[in-house]
Design an enzyme around this catalytic site. Sequence first.
Site, PDB file in Angstrom:
ATOM      1  N   ALA A 116       0.834  -1.200   0.000  1.00 32.15           N
ATOM      2  CA  ALA A 116       0.000   0.000   0.000  1.00 32.15           C
ATOM      3  C   ALA A 116       0.867   1.248   0.000  1.00 32.15           C
ATOM      4  CB  ALA A 116      -0.929  -0.003   1.211  1.00 32.15           C
ATOM      5  N   GLY A 159       0.368  -5.455   0.886  1.00 28.45           N
ATOM      6  CA  GLY A 159      -0.875  -5.456   0.124  1.00 28.45           C
ATOM      7  C   GLY A 159      -0.754  -6.169  -1.204  1.00 28.45           C
ATOM      8  N   GLU A 162      -1.245  -9.738  -0.369  1.00 29.76           N
ATOM      9  CA  GLU A 162      -2.660  -9.926  -0.044  1.00 29.76           C
ATOM     10  C   GLU A 162      -3.509  -9.922  -1.306  1.00 29.76           C
ATOM     11  OE1 GLU A 162      -3.277  -7.942   4.301  1.00 29.76           O
ATOM     12  OE2 GLU A 162      -2.466  -6.617   2.757  1.00 29.76           O
ATOM     13  N   GLU A 182       4.402  -5.736   7.269  1.00 31.06           N
ATOM     14  CA  GLU A 182       3.749  -4.634   7.985  1.00 31.06           C
ATOM     15  C   GLU A 182       4.323  -4.404   9.385  1.00 31.06           C
ATOM     16  OE1 GLU A 182       0.872  -6.001   4.860  1.00 31.06           O
ATOM     17  OE2 GLU A 182       2.227  -6.976   6.271  1.00 31.06           O
TER      18      GLU A 182
END
Length: 308
Positions: A116, A159, A162, A182
Site C-alpha cells: 500500500a 498489500g 494480499e 507490515e
Amino acid sequence: MSRQLRGPAGKARTAAEEQPEVPARRVLVPGLLRPRPGCAALRPFASGAEFKYIITEKKGKAHNVGLIQLNRPKALNALCTDLVTELNEALQAFDDDPAVGAIVLTGGEKVFAAGADIKEMQSLTFQDCYSTRFLSFWDYLSQVKKPVIAAVNGYALGGGCELAMMCDIIYAGEKAQFAQPEILLGTIPGMGGTQRLTRAVGKSLAMEMVLTGDRISAQDAKQAGLVSKIFPVETLLEEAIQCAEKIASNSKLIAVMAKEAVNAAFEMALTEGTKLEKKLFYSTFATEDRKEGMAAFVEKRKASFKDQ
C-alpha cells in the site's frame, strides 16, 4: 498492506515516488458498472476514456481472457485508493462481460505490487480508519465470480501479497518474492494477510512471516502451497493467459459454480461444505452445458458449451 523495499544505498523505500505518472489507455469493456457497498462510486467505461494506474486488454485466441496489469511503475505499483478503485472497475466490467471466462491480474517483470502507498495512510488516525471503513472496498477482488489468476513477477509485498492471495490461482515467476512486512512499519496486515496466508501455508510459516516481515522465494512459496506453478520471468504472463484460456473454454456458468464450491472449503466445516457441493452439483443438471458436456463425452467429440 505496507510496502518496504531497499534502494541502491540501502535506504528504505516505503512510499510512492512523486514523479508524474503517464495515464494508460483504457480498453472499452461492455456494460455499466454498479457501485458496491462500501465502495466509492465507480465510473462507467467510456470510449476513449483512460485509466491512470492500470492497463486492461482482452487476450487469448477467442478474446475470452480479461487481462489487468497494474501500471504504477515509478511507485513500484503501490496500491493507492485510486488504483484500487480503477482495479475494481475493471474487475467488475470483466466479471459482467459474457465473452470473458477468466481474468489474469499481473504487474511488471520486477514488481507485482510492493504494498500500500504509505504516504496515503501515514497521517490517518484510528477515527479516520474506523469512520471511513478504510480498506473496506480493497478486497473486491475476492468477490469476483469468475476465476482470477495472479501472474506474479518480482516483489509481492504487504498489500501486493494480499492482492495475489485474493486470486484463485497464483502463478509465479522464478524470481518472485512474497512477504507481509507490515510489522516493520509498526502495524499488521489489513487486507486479509493474516487470514489467507495462514490458510494457504499453515500457522507456523504464516506466523513467522507476519512476525518477522521476512520474504520467501517463489520456490518456498510453491513448496508451502501458496503458489501452484513457477515459470521463467519472460514466459510467466503467457503461461497464465494460456491457463485462463483453458478455463474460459469450459462452461463459464459451471466454472463459477466450481469456484464457489472450492472457496466454500475455506469458510465452512466439512459437513456443511460437502452439502453445498452436492447442491451445486445437483444444480448443474438444470443446465444445458451439463447435458452437452455429457453428450459430447458419450459421443466422443469436443463439447460446445453455450454458458446456459
